[in-house]
Design a protein around this motif. Structure first.
Motif, PDB file in Angstrom:
ATOM      1  N   ILE A  23     -26.077 -18.852 -80.236  1.00  0.00           N
ATOM      2  CA  ILE A  23     -26.525 -19.875 -81.192  1.00  0.00           C
ATOM      3  C   ILE A  23     -27.888 -19.502 -81.766  1.00  0.00           C
ATOM      4  CG2 ILE A  23     -27.259 -22.284 -81.413  1.00  0.00           C
ATOM      5  CD1 ILE A  23     -25.110 -22.941 -79.261  1.00  0.00           C
ATOM      6  N   ILE A  24     -28.799 -19.037 -80.897  1.00  0.00           N
ATOM      7  CA  ILE A  24     -30.139 -18.648 -81.353  1.00  0.00           C
ATOM      8  C   ILE A  24     -30.061 -17.497 -82.359  1.00  0.00           C
ATOM      9  CG2 ILE A  24     -32.323 -17.583 -80.637  1.00  0.00           C
ATOM     10  CD1 ILE A  24     -32.028 -19.125 -77.975  1.00  0.00           C
ATOM     11  N   ILE A  25     -29.276 -16.479 -82.031  1.00  0.00           N
ATOM     12  CA  ILE A  25     -29.150 -15.311 -82.916  1.00  0.00           C
ATOM     13  C   ILE A  25     -28.539 -15.711 -84.259  1.00  0.00           C
ATOM     14  CG2 ILE A  25     -27.943 -13.100 -83.229  1.00  0.00           C
ATOM     15  CD1 ILE A  25     -28.223 -12.702 -80.164  1.00  0.00           C
ATOM     16  N   LEU A  26     -27.457 -16.492 -84.211  1.00  0.00           N
ATOM     17  CA  LEU A  26     -26.786 -16.919 -85.439  1.00  0.00           C
ATOM     18  C   LEU A  26     -27.705 -17.789 -86.293  1.00  0.00           C
ATOM     19  CD1 LEU A  26     -24.109 -16.897 -87.006  1.00  0.00           C
ATOM     20  CD2 LEU A  26     -23.426 -18.948 -85.738  1.00  0.00           C
ATOM     21  N   SER A  27     -28.400 -18.733 -85.654  1.00  0.00           N
ATOM     22  CA  SER A  27     -29.322 -19.622 -86.384  1.00  0.00           C
ATOM     23  C   SER A  27     -30.426 -18.818 -87.046  1.00  0.00           C
ATOM     24  CB  SER A  27     -29.925 -20.647 -85.432  1.00  0.00           C
ATOM     25  OG  SER A  27     -28.936 -21.433 -84.824  1.00  0.00           O
ATOM     26  N   GLY A  28     -30.970 -17.860 -86.332  1.00  0.00           N
ATOM     27  CA  GLY A  28     -32.036 -17.027 -86.877  1.00  0.00           C
ATOM     28  C   GLY A  28     -31.592 -16.247 -88.093  1.00  0.00           C
ATOM     29  N   HIS A  29     -30.400 -15.648 -88.004  1.00  0.00           N
ATOM     30  CA  HIS A  29     -29.891 -14.848 -89.125  1.00  0.00           C
ATOM     31  C   HIS A  29     -29.613 -15.725 -90.344  1.00  0.00           C
ATOM     32  CE1 HIS A  29     -29.454 -10.723 -87.676  1.00  0.00           C
ATOM     33  NE2 HIS A  29     -29.246 -11.245 -86.483  1.00  0.00           N
TER      34      HIS A  29
END
Length: 335
Positions: A23-29
């Motif tokens: 979730i963190i990686i996807l949100s950041g991108h």
């Protein structure tokens, strides 16, 4: 807050960690697509590595504490066991812990915006929240480390009864305590260098200017000095000092146990000295040899003694933490 945090930590498993990080990686991108942030890819994945390391450290400390607690309970070392439990639970009261954590997190995140490490954008705020979480976990790890150090310091005030009489350094719970310090300290040195690097890489271009002398130029030099001095104190100075103190406290505990063993044997020698038979003289000679053996026994658990590699490891990561601001001088050639 700390009690809630402890409960959450207990429930965290690999599946939850994977889902949260996804979730963190996807949100950041997604956020970066609409509002780009400098050094985005480095920041996101480096911060995630820090988060993984801090979760690992906290879980490792908990696991090692449980081992130490179990050994103390099994050998019925009541006073030492009680001290260990008390230091873990009451080293920093919950209200004080929350206050210190909140103040430090707000101060450092605010400083990163003021110094120019973070941008006032949606992605910048995302990194600010992620950084706040990481910094909070780091503070909790630090408190756990300090509580263990305080317990080791308190050993000299306790009456230790259950230990290996002839070589106290071989006492199982003493070896476990030395092992726990050894594991924690190595990871803390790495973590300190990571805090330093993530801060240094995000300093604005031209922070360090080489002319006749080295000039520092940030939007807020005062906060830069204050935060960097804080990192130097907490990791470059404090951790090597704690490493020295943890070994000193354990050595003091072992020395105290040695003295107790020697005094017990001396009393036996005094009783035997009142007799003059040949058998008694042989026993006295044997006990004198035992005193010499105890005196010359290990003053620290041998397998966790400092080696040349350990000293080089500490020096290396301390240097990395100290000089990483200079990364900003060559940053334009890297990113």
């Amino acid at each position: 807050m700390k009690k809630i945090f402890d409960k959450i930590l207990l429930k965290i498993n690999n599946k939850i960690i994977f889902m949260c990080f996804s979730i963190i990686i996807l949100s950041g991108h997604i956020l970066n697509l609409y509002c780009e942030h400098k050094n985005f890819y480095f920041n996101q994945y480096f911060l995630i590595c820090m988060l993984i390391l801090e979760i690992y450290i906290l879980k490792k400390i908990k696991k090692e504490n449980e081992k130490t607690q179990k050994l103390l309970s099994e050998c019925q070392e009541i006073e030492v066991y009680s001290s260990f439990i008390a230091k873990q639970k009451n080293f920093v009261k919950n209200g004080v812990n929350d206050t210190i954590s909140f103040v430090l997190v707000v101060f450092y995140i605010f400083s990163m915006y003021m110094v120019g490490c973070l941008e006032y954008t949606t992605t910048g705020f995302f990194f600010g929240l992620l950084g706040a979480l990481i910094f909070y976990l780091g503070i909790q790890s630090y408190f756990q480390y300090l509580s263990l150090l305080y317990f080791a310091y308190d050993l000299k005030n306790l009456e230790i009864k259950k230990y290996f009489f002839y070589s106290p350094a071989l006492t199982e719970w003493v070896e476990q305590l030395a092992r726990e310090f050894n594991v924690i300290e190595k990871w803390f040195l790495i973590l300190g260098s990571m805090y330093s690097i993530i801060y240094a890489v995000n300093l604005p271009p031209g922070t360090f200017v080489l002319s006749d002398s080295l000039l520092i130029n940030t939007p807020c030099n005062f906060l830069f000095y204050l935060t960097w001095i804080g990192i130097i104190i907490l990791f470059v100075i404090a951790i090597p000092s704690f490493i020295f103190l943890s070994r000193l406290f354990i050595k003091d505990c072992i020395y105290m146990c040695k003295r107790k063993s020697i005094n017990t044997i001396k009393k036996q020698i005094n009783m035997l000295s009142q007799q003059s038979t040949e058998e008694d003289l042989k026993m006295i000679d044997m006990k004198i040899k035992l005193i010499n053996e105890i005196t010359n026994s290990e003053c620290y658990p041998l397998k966790y003694s400092r080696t040349i590699f350990d000293n080089a490891y500490t020096i290396f990561f301390s240097i990395i933490t100290s000089v990483s601001p200079l990364i900003s001088i060559i940053e334009q050639f890297i990113f």
